[in-house]
Design an enzyme around this catalytic site. Structure first.
Site, PDB file in Angstrom:
ATOM      1  N   LYS A  89       0.821  -1.214   0.000  1.00 61.68           N
ATOM      2  CA  LYS A  89       0.000   0.000   0.000  1.00 61.68           C
ATOM      3  C   LYS A  89       0.851   1.259   0.000  1.00 61.68           C
ATOM      4  O   LYS A  89       0.577   2.204  -0.734  1.00 61.68           O
ATOM      5  CB  LYS A  89      -0.913   0.036   1.245  1.00 61.68           C
ATOM      6  CG  LYS A  89      -1.854  -1.147   1.367  1.00 61.68           C
ATOM      7  CD  LYS A  89      -2.793  -0.992   2.556  1.00 61.68           C
ATOM      8  CE  LYS A  89      -2.095  -1.004   3.903  1.00 61.68           C
ATOM      9  NZ  LYS A  89      -1.484  -2.298   4.264  1.00 61.68           N
TER      10      LYS A  89
ATOM     11  N   ARG B 176       0.784  -9.139  13.528  1.00 64.02           N
ATOM     12  CA  ARG B 176       0.124  -8.180  12.626  1.00 64.02           C
ATOM     13  C   ARG B 176      -0.834  -8.885  11.673  1.00 64.02           C
ATOM     14  O   ARG B 176      -1.888  -8.355  11.348  1.00 64.02           O
ATOM     15  CB  ARG B 176       1.171  -7.380  11.849  1.00 64.02           C
ATOM     16  CG  ARG B 176       1.758  -6.253  12.697  1.00 64.02           C
ATOM     17  CD  ARG B 176       3.096  -5.819  12.196  1.00 64.02           C
ATOM     18  NE  ARG B 176       3.032  -5.191  10.898  1.00 64.02           N
ATOM     19  CZ  ARG B 176       4.048  -5.163  10.046  1.00 64.02           C
ATOM     20  NH1 ARG B 176       5.186  -5.748  10.354  1.00 64.02           N
ATOM     21  NH2 ARG B 176       3.915  -4.552   8.909  1.00 64.02           N
TER      22      ARG B 176
ATOM     23  N   ARG C  81      11.950  -6.799   4.232  1.00 68.08           N
ATOM     24  CA  ARG C  81      11.674  -5.380   4.026  1.00 68.08           C
ATOM     25  C   ARG C  81      12.568  -4.503   4.908  1.00 68.08           C
ATOM     26  O   ARG C  81      12.865  -4.825   6.038  1.00 68.08           O
ATOM     27  CB  ARG C  81      10.205  -5.090   4.378  1.00 68.08           C
ATOM     28  CG  ARG C  81       9.850  -3.620   4.218  1.00 68.08           C
ATOM     29  CD  ARG C  81       8.376  -3.427   4.123  1.00 68.08           C
ATOM     30  NE  ARG C  81       7.729  -3.455   5.429  1.00 68.08           N
ATOM     31  CZ  ARG C  81       6.465  -3.089   5.613  1.00 68.08           C
ATOM     32  NH1 ARG C  81       5.725  -2.722   4.580  1.00 68.08           N
ATOM     33  NH2 ARG C  81       5.933  -3.128   6.804  1.00 68.08           N
TER      34      ARG C  81
ATOM     35  N   ARG D 102      -8.557   1.064   9.890  1.00 68.10           N
ATOM     36  CA  ARG D 102      -8.056  -0.276  10.159  1.00 68.10           C
ATOM     37  C   ARG D 102      -8.978  -1.053  11.077  1.00 68.10           C
ATOM     38  O   ARG D 102      -8.689  -2.215  11.379  1.00 68.10           O
ATOM     39  CB  ARG D 102      -6.700  -0.134  10.838  1.00 68.10           C
ATOM     40  CG  ARG D 102      -5.569  -0.906  10.214  1.00 68.10           C
ATOM     41  CD  ARG D 102      -4.347  -0.622  11.059  1.00 68.10           C
ATOM     42  NE  ARG D 102      -3.160  -1.292  10.631  1.00 68.10           N
ATOM     43  CZ  ARG D 102      -2.259  -0.773   9.798  1.00 68.10           C
ATOM     44  NH1 ARG D 102      -2.471   0.405   9.245  1.00 68.10           N
ATOM     45  NH2 ARG D 102      -1.179  -1.444   9.519  1.00 68.10           N
TER      46      ARG D 102
ATOM     47  N   ARG E 151      12.328  -2.402  10.305  1.00 70.08           N
ATOM     48  CA  ARG E 151      11.399  -1.919  11.331  1.00 70.08           C
ATOM     49  C   ARG E 151      11.266  -2.944  12.448  1.00 70.08           C
ATOM     50  O   ARG E 151      11.260  -4.138  12.188  1.00 70.08           O
ATOM     51  CB  ARG E 151      10.015  -1.704  10.711  1.00 70.08           C
ATOM     52  CG  ARG E 151       9.852  -0.345  10.065  1.00 70.08           C
ATOM     53  CD  ARG E 151       8.630  -0.266   9.172  1.00 70.08           C
ATOM     54  NE  ARG E 151       7.406  -0.816   9.751  1.00 70.08           N
ATOM     55  CZ  ARG E 151       6.222  -0.793   9.118  1.00 70.08           C
ATOM     56  NH1 ARG E 151       6.119  -0.241   7.927  1.00 70.08           N
ATOM     57  NH2 ARG E 151       5.159  -1.311   9.680  1.00 70.08           N
TER      58      ARG E 151
HETATM   59  P1  ADP Z   1       1.774  -2.170   7.779  1.00 62.24           P
HETATM   60  O1  ADP Z   1       0.659  -1.808   6.847  1.00 62.24           O
HETATM   61  O2  ADP Z   1       3.010  -2.544   7.086  1.00 62.24           O
HETATM   62  O3  ADP Z   1       1.379  -3.165   8.828  1.00 62.24           O
HETATM   63  P2  ADP Z   1       1.814   0.539   8.903  1.00 62.24           P
HETATM   64  O4  ADP Z   1       3.055   1.281   8.639  1.00 62.24           O
HETATM   65  O5  ADP Z   1       0.595   0.933   8.180  1.00 62.24           O
HETATM   66  O6  ADP Z   1       2.200  -0.973   8.665  1.00 62.24           O
HETATM   67  O7  ADP Z   1       1.483   0.565  10.469  1.00 62.24           O
HETATM   68  C1  ADP Z   1       2.430   0.207  11.442  1.00 62.24           C
HETATM   69  C2  ADP Z   1       1.790   0.133  12.825  1.00 62.24           C
HETATM   70  O8  ADP Z   1       1.238   1.409  13.179  1.00 62.24           O
HETATM   71  C3  ADP Z   1       0.603  -0.833  12.951  1.00 62.24           C
HETATM   72  O9  ADP Z   1       1.020  -2.157  13.184  1.00 62.24           O
HETATM   73  C4  ADP Z   1      -0.133  -0.216  14.146  1.00 62.24           C
HETATM   74  O10 ADP Z   1       0.499  -0.510  15.368  1.00 62.24           O
HETATM   75  C5  ADP Z   1       0.030   1.269  13.911  1.00 62.24           C
HETATM   76  N1  ADP Z   1      -1.096   1.819  13.112  1.00 62.24           N
HETATM   77  C6  ADP Z   1      -1.007   2.331  11.857  1.00 62.24           C
HETATM   78  N2  ADP Z   1      -2.222   2.732  11.420  1.00 62.24           N
HETATM   79  C7  ADP Z   1      -3.092   2.457  12.418  1.00 62.24           C
HETATM   80  C8  ADP Z   1      -4.499   2.607  12.579  1.00 62.24           C
HETATM   81  N3  ADP Z   1      -5.265   3.135  11.607  1.00 62.24           N
HETATM   82  N4  ADP Z   1      -5.056   2.207  13.742  1.00 62.24           N
HETATM   83  C9  ADP Z   1      -4.316   1.682  14.727  1.00 62.24           C
HETATM   84  N5  ADP Z   1      -2.991   1.496  14.641  1.00 62.24           N
HETATM   85  C10 ADP Z   1      -2.375   1.882  13.507  1.00 62.24           C
END
Ligand code: ADP
Ligand code: ZN
Length: 216
Positions: free
Chosen positions: A13, A168, A124, A85, A157
């Site tokens: 994404k 996750r 990654r 999310r 990360r």
């Molecule tokens: P990915 O899509 O690779 O899992 P992101 O960079 O989008 O990772 O998000 C990393 C972390 O940030 C998530 O695992 C969560 O802990 C937090 N996070 C991001 N967006 C949200 C959201 N909309 N609601 C709750 N936590 C979030």
């Protein structure tokens, strides 16, 4: 125009949203990127978020909802990456947008099978400074550990470590997959199989969104 990109961790994404933002001038709104910047700045929100993020759990809805309010009515249009999310976040987004008189125009679901996702996440890396993503096997930076884009440090990360990755995936199934059903029950969701090269995925995405946006 407001576009929601849905898909599991590792679906690409962020990579695709960046490209789409570059080609359309829309604002890329990544809650993950915003949170990582808050963590780096050691802000109150960052300190709270870090514990959840490192284990792969979600940051509480109320914090996330408060955090994104200032961004969602950007007149350039917004590409939402990583939000909503949870169904609570999706409902809140609808309420906020309704108040602003702005609908969600498109929802795109990017799917990739689980084996491929785990493989992608375990290789990654990301620039600590500008968040450009790399794949250490298929798309490494030209100089190891150094961002091509800004010269910043490229690292893995904490939440791309194996235990966090599994959590996750579980969190995605339990809390985020229902968001897809939420949007499906209300109308059209464009489906993209997000395997293949980033270029080929971008082509599919542009098509799904419609030439009007992709050629702006
Ligand atoms: P990915 O899509 O690779 O899992 P992101 O960079 O989008 O990772 O998000 C990393 C972390 O940030 C998530 O695992 C969560 O802990 C937090 N996070 C991001 N967006 C949200 C959201 N909309 N609601 C709750 N936590 C979030
Ligand atoms: Zn960088």
């Amino acid at each position: 125009m407001r576009i929601v990109l849905l898909g599991p961790p590792g679906a690409g994404k962020g990579t695709q949203a960046r490209r789409l933002a570059d080609s359309t001038g829309m604002k890329h709104l990544s809650t993950g990127d915003i949170l990582r910047a808050e963590v780096a700045a050691k802000s109150e929100l960052g300190l709270l978020a870090k514990g959840f993020m490192d284990t792969g759990d979600l940051v509480p809805d109320s914090n996330i909802i408060a955090m994104i309010q200032q961004y969602i009515d950007d007149p350039a249009g917004v590409l939402l990456d990583g939000f909503p999310r949870t169904v609570v976040q999706a409902e809140s987004l609808d309420n906020s947008l309704e108040e602003a008189g702005l609908p969600v125009d498109k929802v795109v679901h990017m799917s990739v099978d689980t084996d491929e996702l785990v493989k992608r996440l375990s290789t990654r890396a990301i620039c600590k400074n500008c968040q450009t993503p790399y794949n250490l096997e298929s798309d490494p930076p030209a100089k190891a550990g150094v961002c091509d884009n800004c010269g910043g440090e490229v690292t893995v990360r904490d939440d791309d470590k194996p235990e966090a990755v599994l959590n996750r995936m579980k969190v995605y199934q339990e809390l985020t997959a229902p968001v897809l059903d939420y949007y499906k029950s209300r109308g059209d969701v464009a489906e993209i199989i997000a395997t293949g090269t980033p270029d080929s995925v971008f082509e599919k995405l542009s098509q799904a969104i419609g030439s009007g946006v992709a050629s702006n």
